[in-house]
Design a protein around this motif. Structure first.
Motif, short mmCIF file in Angstrom:
data_model
loop_
_atom_site.label_atom_id
_atom_site.label_comp_id
_atom_site.label_asym_id
_atom_site.label_seq_id
_atom_site.Cartn_x
_atom_site.Cartn_y
_atom_site.Cartn_z
N HIS A 202 0.82 -1.21 0.00
CA HIS A 202 0.00 0.00 0.00
C HIS A 202 0.85 1.26 0.00
CE1 HIS A 202 -3.78 -1.99 0.15
NE2 HIS A 202 -3.60 -2.54 1.34
N GLY A 203 0.45 2.21 -0.83
CA GLY A 203 1.11 3.49 -0.88
C GLY A 203 2.32 3.54 -1.79
N GLN A 204 2.73 2.40 -2.31
CA GLN A 204 3.91 2.39 -3.18
C GLN A 204 3.49 2.54 -4.65
OE1 GLN A 204 7.18 -0.32 -2.30
NE2 GLN A 204 6.03 -1.13 -0.56
N ARG A 205 4.33 3.23 -5.39
CA ARG A 205 4.10 3.40 -6.84
C ARG A 205 5.37 2.98 -7.58
NH1 ARG A 205 -0.61 6.58 -8.97
NH2 ARG A 205 -1.95 6.70 -7.13
N PHE A 206 5.16 2.34 -8.73
CA PHE A 206 6.29 1.80 -9.47
C PHE A 206 6.28 2.30 -10.91
CE2 PHE A 206 5.13 -1.12 -6.09
CZ PHE A 206 6.35 -1.35 -5.46
N ASP A 207 7.48 2.55 -11.43
CA ASP A 207 7.62 2.94 -12.83
C ASP A 207 7.47 1.72 -13.74
OD1 ASP A 207 8.41 5.68 -12.18
OD2 ASP A 207 10.27 4.75 -11.47
N LEU A 208 7.76 0.54 -13.18
CA LEU A 208 7.69 -0.70 -13.95
C LEU A 208 7.24 -1.83 -13.03
CD1 LEU A 208 8.35 -2.41 -16.52
CD2 LEU A 208 10.70 -2.60 -15.64
N ILE A 209 6.15 -2.48 -13.40
CA ILE A 209 5.71 -3.70 -12.71
C ILE A 209 5.85 -4.85 -13.71
CG2 ILE A 209 3.81 -4.94 -11.61
CD1 ILE A 209 2.67 -2.27 -10.70
N VAL A 210 6.64 -5.84 -13.34
CA VAL A 210 6.84 -7.01 -14.18
C VAL A 210 6.32 -8.22 -13.41
CG1 VAL A 210 8.48 -8.34 -15.56
CG2 VAL A 210 8.96 -5.96 -15.04
N SER A 211 5.57 -9.08 -14.08
CA SER A 211 5.02 -10.24 -13.38
C SER A 211 4.97 -11.47 -14.27
CB SER A 211 3.60 -9.93 -12.87
OG SER A 211 3.11 -11.00 -12.08
N ASN A 212 5.44 -12.57 -13.70
CA ASN A 212 5.25 -13.89 -14.31
C ASN A 212 4.42 -14.69 -13.31
OD1 ASN A 212 5.39 -16.30 -15.68
ND2 ASN A 212 7.53 -16.70 -15.21
N PRO A 213 3.10 -14.43 -13.29
CA PRO A 213 2.24 -15.01 -12.27
C PRO A 213 1.80 -16.43 -12.63
CG PRO A 213 0.91 -13.68 -13.73
CD PRO A 213 2.34 -13.59 -14.23
N PRO A 214 1.12 -17.12 -11.72
CA PRO A 214 0.51 -18.40 -12.11
C PRO A 214 -0.53 -18.15 -13.20
CG PRO A 214 -0.24 -17.70 -9.93
CD PRO A 214 0.87 -16.79 -10.31
N TYR A 215 -0.49 -18.98 -14.26
CA TYR A 215 -1.44 -18.75 -15.38
C TYR A 215 -1.86 -20.05 -16.07
CZ TYR A 215 2.91 -18.93 -18.17
OH TYR A 215 4.10 -19.30 -18.74
N VAL A 216 -1.57 -21.20 -15.48
CA VAL A 216 -1.92 -22.47 -16.13
C VAL A 216 -3.36 -22.82 -15.81
CG1 VAL A 216 -1.30 -24.90 -16.40
CG2 VAL A 216 0.49 -23.20 -15.90
N ASP A 217 -4.14 -23.14 -16.86
CA ASP A 217 -5.54 -23.49 -16.64
C ASP A 217 -5.68 -24.93 -16.17
OD1 ASP A 217 -5.77 -25.29 -18.89
OD2 ASP A 217 -6.04 -23.58 -20.21
N ALA A 218 -6.90 -25.29 -15.74
CA ALA A 218 -7.13 -26.59 -15.11
C ALA A 218 -6.82 -27.76 -16.06
CB ALA A 218 -8.57 -26.67 -14.60
#
Length: 312
Positions: A202-218
């Motif tokens: 909370h309260g933080q701001r970023f110039d760049l957010i990079v994400s390799n999140p979970p994304y595999v379907d069932a």
């Protein structure tokens, strides 16, 4: 028949009958072909996989110069090599879990069963400085769902003046990320934080957010090769269509981006489902020179416009 009836005896036989690095590379690759292993955690073929495991046992790093190929191994060295090959076949785990190391963006990272094995095409984007989409050097970077920390740490090398926050829901994963921060000597500007998405940011701001999140379907989770099931499911599975996490991310990300911030996310094979679910979102899908797909880019402005229009 010996191949299937007496598995341990053929490994013992290799220890006594083979002698050179060349012998063990050829034998290891042949064994991997016969075992019908799956590749995709750092290599894509049996020879490279054998090279990784053989050389690790010898405290050497690929690629191997030709003059070493005929070097003869000691009894202890042969035993270590055969043990690596045997584990890879019998346990069906990624080679990186046997060696304890994986490479990403040209950098070495400590890995084990607490984190996914680094393999994201995001490495190519990082090395290019996210050009042409990132128009100025980022000062604050967030690697969301960091796992081993490889993406955020690679970003820290690319942008030496940036502060990088590594975030993950898993305390186990963060312990590995902390190890890698220390290994790369980056503890003064790379930090690890436990958080479910943005919960503790909370309260933080970023110039760049990079994400390799979970994304595999069932469906894909059910059909993945054994090597993937050796990895933490928390880092892979994301609901029926693979988009559970990404939906939340799209809803919340704008509030954590600076005015000209950029969101870069890998969704892999779930990209068609994402594009169908958000037809009004102006995703930019990255085309990679060295393989890979399913990475989108959105600007902070695009996300805020979409929020005002009720798209996300």
């Amino acid at each position: 028949m010996a191949h299937s009836s007496h598995p341990s005896s053929r490994f013992e036989q290799a220890c006594t009958e083979l002698s050179s690095i060349r012998d063990f590379l050829r034998w290891g690759a042949s064994e991997f072909v016969a075992a019908k292993l799956f590749y995709g955690h750092g290599t894509d073929n049996p020879w490279d996989e054998a090279e990784q495991l053989v050389l690790h046992a010898l405290h050497m790093v690929p690629p191997l110069a030709d003059e070493w190929l005929d070097a003869r191994l000691t009894t202890d060295e042969r035993a270590r090599v055969v043990s690596n090959i045997q584990r890879r076949i019998e346990e069906r785990i990624p080679a990186a879990y046997i060696t304890g190391q994986a490479w990403f963006a040209g950098l070495p990272f400590a890995v084990d069963e607490r984190v996914l094995v680094p393999r994201s095409p995001l490495a190519e984007l990082i090395k290019k400085g996210f050009a042409p989409w990132l128009t100025q050097e980022p000062r604050e970077i967030l690697d969301l769902c960091t796992g081993s920390g490889c993406i955020g740490i690679a970003c820290a090398y690319q942008f030496p003046d940036a502060t990088v926050q590594l975030s993950d829901i898993s305390f186990d994963a963060l312990a590995v990320a902390e190890e890698n921060i220390a290994q790369h000597g980056l503890s003064e500007r790379v930090f690890a934080l436990q958080s479910d998405l943005f919960e503790n940011l909370h309260g933080q701001r970023f110039d760049l957010i990079v994400s390799n999140p979970p994304y595999v379907d069932a469906d894909d989770m059910a059909s993945l090769p054994d090597e993937f099931h050796a990895e933490p499911e928390l880092g892979l599975a994301s609901g029926d269509d693979g988009l559970d996490f990404t939906r939340r991310l799209l809803t919340e990300a704008a509030a954590y981006l600076t005015e000209n911030g950029l969101l870069v996310v890998e969704v892999g094979n779930s990209w068609p489902a994402l594009a169908d679910a958000y037809p009004a979102l102006p995703f930019t899908w990255v085309e990679f020179e060295h393989g890979g797909h399913g990475v989108f880019i959105l600007t902070a402005q695009q996300l805020r416009t979409a929020q005002m229009a009720g798209v996300v």
